[in-house]
Design an enzyme around this catalytic site. Sequence first.
Site, PDB file in Angstrom:
ATOM      1  N   CYS A 132     -19.438  -9.276 105.333  1.00 16.21           N
ATOM      2  CA  CYS A 132     -19.042  -9.539 103.950  1.00 16.21           C
ATOM      3  C   CYS A 132     -20.263  -9.636 103.035  1.00 16.21           C
ATOM      4  O   CYS A 132     -20.902 -10.683 102.940  1.00 16.21           O
ATOM      5  CB  CYS A 132     -18.227 -10.834 103.889  1.00 16.21           C
ATOM      6  SG  CYS A 132     -17.757 -11.284 102.209  1.00 16.21           S
ATOM      7  N   CYS A 135     -19.980 -12.233 100.278  1.00  9.32           N
ATOM      8  CA  CYS A 135     -20.216 -13.617 100.698  1.00  9.32           C
ATOM      9  C   CYS A 135     -21.701 -13.868 100.965  1.00  9.32           C
ATOM     10  O   CYS A 135     -22.230 -14.917 100.609  1.00  9.32           O
ATOM     11  CB  CYS A 135     -19.464 -13.930 101.994  1.00  9.32           C
ATOM     12  SG  CYS A 135     -17.821 -13.240 102.098  1.00  9.32           S
ATOM     13  N   ASP A 136     -22.371 -12.926 101.626  1.00 10.38           N
ATOM     14  CA  ASP A 136     -23.704 -13.206 102.175  1.00 10.38           C
ATOM     15  C   ASP A 136     -24.840 -12.408 101.546  1.00 10.38           C
ATOM     16  O   ASP A 136     -26.008 -12.649 101.865  1.00 10.38           O
ATOM     17  CB  ASP A 136     -23.697 -12.932 103.696  1.00 10.38           C
ATOM     18  CG  ASP A 136     -22.679 -13.800 104.414  1.00 10.38           C
ATOM     19  OD1 ASP A 136     -22.481 -14.952 103.977  1.00 10.38           O
ATOM     20  OD2 ASP A 136     -22.073 -13.337 105.396  1.00 10.38           O
TER      21      ASP A 136
END
Length: 308
Positions: A132, A135-136
């Site tokens: 992701c 997200c990261d």
Amino acid sequence: MENLIILGSGCAGLTAAIYAARANLSPLVLEGVQPGGQLTTTSEVENFPGFPEGVDGYDLTSRMRQQAERFGARFEFAEVKEARLDEDVKTLVCEGKTLECRALIIATGASPRLLGVPGEKALWGGNGVSSCATCDGAFYRGKEVVVIGGGDSAAEEALFLTHFASKVTLIHRRGELRASPIMAKRVVEHPKVAVAWFSTVNEMLAGEDGKARAVVLRDVRDDSLRELPCSGIFLAIGHVPNTKPFAAYLDLDGEGYFVPQPGSNVRTKVPGVFVAGDCADPHYRQAITAAGMGCQAAIEAERYTSTL
Ligand code: NAP
């Protein structure tokens, strides 16, 4: 006893919840570990009708949820460990509770597929391997990262990562991307993106700090190996449908996707049990098609419960 339980709160589950709630079925939606589903890990959704400027994936599912709540849908966190679907009343065994319902819509989606190569497990979740970018991605500001895969997800992840990383290498096992032409063009023409064609990842290597430091690439044309230094490794090689707890009762294809009854997208061989979204769709897998299936499943559930 619930009238209708909807498993999953992605596009399919939330659309089913909107329709079922408006039909006065007062559905209970069980949310798993990823409320909102896969769309919440997408930054910009450009192809959902009605949003000419695009819409943030998290915002879109939040709005769907508000819409379902407005008409009386209820939400609880629960992961189904076991299901019994051979009686008129369907039973769902979750951690700490057992639920019963007359009708069930399974919209459990799909989870990212892993490569299964040495090093991957140890680096997964905080040590450099992720599925992701939304997200990261921000952890890799000014660093070199790789994205594995050649589909739309890989293209989208690679483009998103260019906002942070100094260089993004897309690793693809063939010489042509599977991604749609518009996405593929954006990726290959991006100045920060390089493509490692005809390449697979044989191993993921950690540095002394236990964080990712490189991948070992294999050129499939001549089997030669080389190390490619990177701090972040993003997997975008497709998904595995979340259908296991129901396998004993419903038809699955060779890859584990639900197979609906002939003549329907969403009916299963068990009366009162319907499927929707990515867990039942190996072909289209779009937010809008998942939403469409959710709508169909809710209409079927309403018809089914009205006969009881
Ligand atoms: P996908 O289209 O199935 O692509 C998976 C990619 O991973 C393929 O390029 C495949 O290679 C590669 N791959 C699979 N297993 C591999 C392995 N073991 N080793 C190396 N490479 C491997 O999956 P996706 O990109 O997640 O997309 C899923 C669906 O969502 C698609 O229908 C896509 O159009 C849609 N989607 C749309 C958007 C958008 O419209 N903005 C964004 C994301 C996703 P091969 O090509 O060689 O098979």
